[in-house]
Design an enzyme around this catalytic site. Sequence first.
Site, PDB file in Angstrom:
ATOM      1  N   ASP A  65       0.824  -1.208   0.000  1.00 21.04           N
ATOM      2  CA  ASP A  65       0.000   0.000   0.000  1.00 21.04           C
ATOM      3  C   ASP A  65       0.861   1.262   0.000  1.00 21.04           C
ATOM      4  OD1 ASP A  65      -2.466   1.395   0.047  1.00 21.04           O
ATOM      5  OD2 ASP A  65      -2.287   1.673   2.205  1.00 21.04           O
ATOM      6  N   ASP A  68       3.072   1.223  -3.815  1.00 21.02           N
ATOM      7  CA  ASP A  68       2.419   1.545  -5.092  1.00 21.02           C
ATOM      8  C   ASP A  68       2.458   3.051  -5.357  1.00 21.02           C
ATOM      9  OD1 ASP A  68       0.417   2.272  -3.265  1.00 21.02           O
ATOM     10  OD2 ASP A  68      -1.087   0.925  -4.087  1.00 21.02           O
ATOM     11  N   ASP A  86      -6.357   2.091  -6.301  1.00 14.48           N
ATOM     12  CA  ASP A  86      -5.763   1.981  -4.971  1.00 14.48           C
ATOM     13  C   ASP A  86      -6.837   2.052  -3.894  1.00 14.48           C
ATOM     14  OD1 ASP A  86      -3.478   1.878  -3.137  1.00 14.48           O
ATOM     15  OD2 ASP A  86      -3.969   3.963  -2.702  1.00 14.48           O
ATOM     16  N   ASP A  90      -7.919  -1.128  -1.602  1.00 14.82           N
ATOM     17  CA  ASP A  90      -7.725  -0.970  -0.155  1.00 14.82           C
ATOM     18  C   ASP A  90      -8.973  -1.384   0.606  1.00 14.82           C
ATOM     19  OD1 ASP A  90      -5.119  -0.106  -0.442  1.00 14.82           O
ATOM     20  OD2 ASP A  90      -5.539   1.991   0.051  1.00 14.82           O
TER      21      ASP A  90
END
Length: 193
Positions: A65, A68, A86, A90
């Site tokens: 996380d 990226d 993203d 998540d």
Amino acid sequence: MLGRLRRLVNEVAPSTIGRALHRAGVTPNEITYAGLALSALAPLVVWLRALYLLPVIILLAGLMDVLDGAVARAANRTTPFGSYLDSVTDRVSDVLLFLAMAMAGVNQYITMVALAFSLIVSYSRAKGELLNVKMEGIGVAERGDRLIILFIMSILLLFRLRLVNDALMALIATLAAVTVVQRSLRVSRALAK
């Protein structure tokens, strides 16, 4: 809590790790998908009763996380779709990690409440930013903070400390609820100006 650490990583990682991964041909979206795949392993390792792997999975998923975004900035490849991907992955990862905790014996009702408030924390940020209110760093428990607590819990699972884990999950729920209130107040004040 992790806001300062994330800022430090965001300053250092793009120039070092991010560039190295970019030169190796790794894309930000590949790292995002890797984080999602790691999170998908969490319920599986619990089902297989390989709880010793759960802390490693949570740690690596959290690392993905951070990486990226570092690769995206180093490669100058920050895109609206990358941001969207993203955020969505998540949320899916959060669901998978909380599911793993419930499967491992953490109180399912408390886990559901903690997950619900965690998702609302993320939604409140997205909606606030849609209204042009800066939300990063607002609140006592952003995603990274919750991941640290889940990581600690995954270690405690190895020692069968169920009541401690139930209390930590209740802590996540409480901190997430407080964060929702803090973000709501931030949006209210910003829009009142």
